[in-house]
Write an enzyme that holds these catalytic residues in place. Structure first.
Site, short mmCIF file in Angstrom:
data_model
loop_
_atom_site.label_atom_id
_atom_site.label_comp_id
_atom_site.label_asym_id
_atom_site.label_seq_id
_atom_site.Cartn_x
_atom_site.Cartn_y
_atom_site.Cartn_z
N ARG A 76 -36.85 -35.20 -16.00
CA ARG A 76 -36.17 -36.27 -15.26
C ARG A 76 -36.86 -37.63 -15.47
O ARG A 76 -36.21 -38.66 -15.48
CB ARG A 76 -36.13 -35.91 -13.77
CG ARG A 76 -35.16 -36.78 -12.99
CD ARG A 76 -34.88 -36.19 -11.61
NE ARG A 76 -33.91 -36.97 -10.88
CZ ARG A 76 -34.12 -37.42 -9.63
NH1 ARG A 76 -35.26 -37.16 -9.01
NH2 ARG A 76 -33.19 -38.12 -9.03
N HIS A 80 -35.10 -41.30 -16.17
CA HIS A 80 -35.30 -42.46 -15.30
C HIS A 80 -36.13 -43.55 -15.97
O HIS A 80 -36.13 -44.69 -15.52
CB HIS A 80 -35.92 -42.01 -13.98
CG HIS A 80 -34.97 -41.26 -13.11
ND1 HIS A 80 -35.05 -41.22 -11.74
CD2 HIS A 80 -33.87 -40.52 -13.42
CE1 HIS A 80 -34.05 -40.49 -11.25
NE2 HIS A 80 -33.34 -40.04 -12.26
N ASN A 108 -35.82 -42.80 -7.31
CA ASN A 108 -37.17 -42.31 -7.59
C ASN A 108 -37.98 -41.99 -6.34
O ASN A 108 -38.77 -41.03 -6.33
CB ASN A 108 -37.94 -43.35 -8.41
CG ASN A 108 -37.32 -43.60 -9.78
OD1 ASN A 108 -36.62 -42.73 -10.31
ND2 ASN A 108 -37.56 -44.77 -10.34
N HIS A 207 -29.38 -30.23 -15.13
CA HIS A 207 -29.38 -29.67 -13.78
C HIS A 207 -29.31 -28.14 -13.80
O HIS A 207 -29.04 -27.53 -12.78
CB HIS A 207 -28.24 -30.29 -12.95
CG HIS A 207 -28.48 -31.74 -12.63
ND1 HIS A 207 -27.56 -32.54 -11.98
CD2 HIS A 207 -29.54 -32.56 -12.89
CE1 HIS A 207 -28.05 -33.78 -11.84
NE2 HIS A 207 -29.24 -33.81 -12.40
C1 HEM Z 1 -25.07 -37.57 -14.58
C2 HEM Z 1 -25.67 -38.31 -13.68
C3 HEM Z 1 -26.83 -37.80 -12.87
C4 HEM Z 1 -26.94 -37.90 -11.53
C5 HEM Z 1 -25.96 -38.56 -10.58
C6 HEM Z 1 -28.17 -37.24 -11.16
C7 HEM Z 1 -28.66 -37.16 -9.88
C8 HEM Z 1 -29.70 -36.34 -9.49
C9 HEM Z 1 -30.12 -36.13 -8.13
C10 HEM Z 1 -29.50 -36.78 -6.91
C11 HEM Z 1 -31.12 -35.22 -8.16
C12 HEM Z 1 -31.88 -34.66 -6.96
C13 HEM Z 1 -33.01 -35.59 -6.59
C14 HEM Z 1 -33.56 -35.29 -5.22
O1 HEM Z 1 -32.83 -34.77 -4.38
O2 HEM Z 1 -34.74 -35.61 -4.98
C15 HEM Z 1 -31.37 -34.89 -9.53
C16 HEM Z 1 -32.32 -34.00 -9.97
C17 HEM Z 1 -32.61 -33.79 -11.28
N1 HEM Z 1 -32.07 -34.45 -12.37
FE1 HEM Z 1 -30.39 -35.55 -12.34
N2 HEM Z 1 -28.77 -36.76 -12.28
C18 HEM Z 1 -27.99 -37.07 -13.35
C19 HEM Z 1 -28.27 -36.82 -14.69
C20 HEM Z 1 -29.45 -36.29 -15.11
C21 HEM Z 1 -29.93 -36.32 -16.48
C22 HEM Z 1 -29.19 -36.99 -17.63
C23 HEM Z 1 -31.12 -35.68 -16.50
C24 HEM Z 1 -32.06 -35.43 -17.64
C25 HEM Z 1 -31.79 -35.68 -18.91
C26 HEM Z 1 -31.38 -35.21 -15.16
C27 HEM Z 1 -32.45 -34.44 -14.77
C28 HEM Z 1 -32.67 -34.00 -13.49
C29 HEM Z 1 -33.61 -32.95 -13.14
C30 HEM Z 1 -34.43 -32.14 -14.11
C31 HEM Z 1 -33.58 -32.83 -11.75
C32 HEM Z 1 -34.41 -31.90 -10.86
C33 HEM Z 1 -35.69 -32.60 -10.43
C34 HEM Z 1 -36.45 -31.89 -9.32
O3 HEM Z 1 -36.64 -30.67 -9.37
O4 HEM Z 1 -36.86 -32.60 -8.40
N3 HEM Z 1 -30.37 -35.63 -14.34
N4 HEM Z 1 -30.49 -35.60 -10.33
#
Ligand code: HEM
Ligand SMILES: *[C@@H]1O[C@H](CO)[C@@H](O)[C@H](O)[C@H]1NC(C)=O
Ligand SMILES: *[C@@H]1O[C@H](CO)[C@@H](O)[C@H](O)[C@H]1NC(C)=O
Ligand SMILES: *[C@@H]1O[C@H](CO)[C@@H](O)[C@H](O)[C@H]1NC(C)=O
Ligand SMILES: *[C@@H]1O[C@H](CO)[C@@H](O)[C@H](O)[C@H]1NC(C)=O
Length: 332
Positions: A76, A80, A108, A207
């Site tokens: 992630r 970001h 973040n 995800h």
């Molecule tokens: C398509 C639009 C995307 C949205 C709206 C989005 C939004 C989010 C949100 C809201 C979370 C949870 C954060 C939390 O609750 O603290 C999350 C987690 C995550 N996102 Fe996305 N994301 C997107 C795309 C991506 C992309 C492109 C990647 C990587 C290339 C990514 C990788 C991750 C990962 C690995 C997590 C888990 C992190 C953890 O375990 O805390 N996401 N994302």
């Protein structure tokens, strides 16, 4: 460029001295043009820090084996970083009394971690080859190694990024898509960075690992209809209508620590956790792509790897732009 250099290299075994010189000069010119035009190369540290990649890989493997979720954080971080004024490690800069970084931006704050692993890697690299390997390259390699450690596709990471001396809190807030976006908003956010709707679907496959906080999926549980009812019911105790904002739940309930295509099957079964996840399969233009990744894991893995490389190529600082930070958390 790399292939050209290899072809030229083969001439060096010949005995025609003037040709060798001409060829070497040509290679040098191509090399300089490559640097000037900001091209990254997967062999960038081959002579300046030959153990850079193996050092990063062992540190990532050890961190991920201690806590699988660290792989999710490290992946992630690349997203970001790169979506906010390019892959320049701006996301790593700490706030100080006279400097505002990106760590307190909405996407973040209370959410992004893994900075300590980057610090560990950086200090190891500063010991073996001081001031050579950028924090921005560490991010890109650590993301790839995390994906691989959890079972995802391997790919070569082009290198040679340099580190920013600036960060932008406002760009972090506006350029990283919010989970409340609808499909149109998601497609626009990705298209603003040069990505297609297909890239959006492939990259959202990230995800397949990691967790989200209740605050980011509460409205989906209580206010949406395109969610499997028994799935929503089972989640409500861990995400009540009020309180428990920071309670965690897997983004891919089926296999939260394995990088696979189960995320897409969940979407088809109306078990996307975030509103934005389910938007990819909700009767709109990306439904077919989601179905394609359910039935073809190899296609998902190949498209995901290509899209990650593309993300890693977003406006890198190269040549003499930026700097090689010695501490990823602050400007030199
Ligand atoms: C398509 C639009 C995307 C949205 C709206 C989005 C939004 C989010 C949100 C809201 C979370 C949870 C954060 C939390 O609750 O603290 C999350 C987690 C995550 N996102 Fe996305 N994301 C997107 C795309 C991506 C992309 C492109 C990647 C990587 C290339 C990514 C990788 C991750 C990962 C690995 C997590 C888990 C992190 C953890 O375990 O805390 N996401 N994302
Ligand atoms: C910012 O503050 C730090 C101390 O927190 C100081 O060392 C540094 O010189 C200051 N930088 C500028 C540009 O004022
Ligand atoms: C998507 O969201 C935007 C902004 O909130 C809104 O203007 C638009 O009508 C929405 N589109 C659809 C198809 O719901
Ligand atoms: C559900 O939607 C209603 C009406 O828009 C809103 O008042 C309420 O706060 C929402 N509930 C949640 C949990 O988001
Ligand atoms: C929701 O998921 C359960 C399996 O956990 C299934 O039995 C049920 O049919 C699903 N509901 C709908 C409306 O598809």
């Amino acid at each position: 460029m790399r292939n050209l250099a290899l072809v030229m290299g083969s001439y060096h075994t010949g005995s025609c001295t003037p040709t060798i010189t001409k060829m070497s000069m040509l290679s040098l010119i191509f090399l300089l043009v490559g640097v000037a035009s900001g091209q990254l190369s997967s062999t960038f540290y081959e002579t300046s820090c030959p153990n850079a990649l193996s050092t990063i890989k062992s540190a990532v493997n050890s961190a991920v084996s201690k806590e699988a979720r660290m792989g999710a954080f490290l992946l992630r971080i690349q997203f970001h970083d790169c979506f906010v004024n390019g892959c320049d490690a701006s996301v790593l800069l700490d706030d100080t009394p006279n400097f505002t970084g990106e760590k307190t931006a909405d996407p973040n704050a209370k959410s992004l971690r893994g900075f300590d692993v980057i610090d560990t890697i950086k200090s190891q690299l500063e010991r073996i080859c001081p001031k050579v390997v950028s924090c921005a390259d560490i991010i890109a390699v650590a993301a790839r190694d995390s994906i691989v450690a959890l079972g995802g596709p391997a790919y070569k990471v082009p290198l040679g990024r340099r580190d920013s001396t600036t960060a932008s809190l406002s760009a972090a807030n506006s350029n990283i898509p919010a989970p409340t976006l609808n499909l149109t908003g998601l497609i626009t956010a990705f298209s603003n960075k040069g990505f297609t709707a297909k890239d959006l679907v492939a990259l959202s496959g990230s995800h397949t690992i990691g967790l989200a906080r209740c605050t980011n999926f509460r409205a989906r549980l209580y206010n949406e209809t395109n969610i499997n009812a028994s799935f929503a019911t089972s989640l409500k105790p861990s995400c009540p209508t009020s309180g428990g904002d920071n309670n965690l739940y897997p983004l891919d309930v089926t296999s939260p620590t394995t990088f696979n295509n189960a995320y897409f099957r969940n979407l088809v079964n109306q078990r996307g956790l975030l509103h934005s996840d389910q938007q990819l399969f909700s009767g709109g233009s990306t439904d077919a792509q989601v179905n394609a990744y359910v039935s073809n894991t190899a296609a998902f893995r190949a498209d995901f790897a290509n899209a990650m490389k593309k993300m890693g190529n977003l406006s890198p600082l190269t040549g003499t732009n930026g700097q090689i930070r010695t501490d990823c958390r602050k400007v030199n």
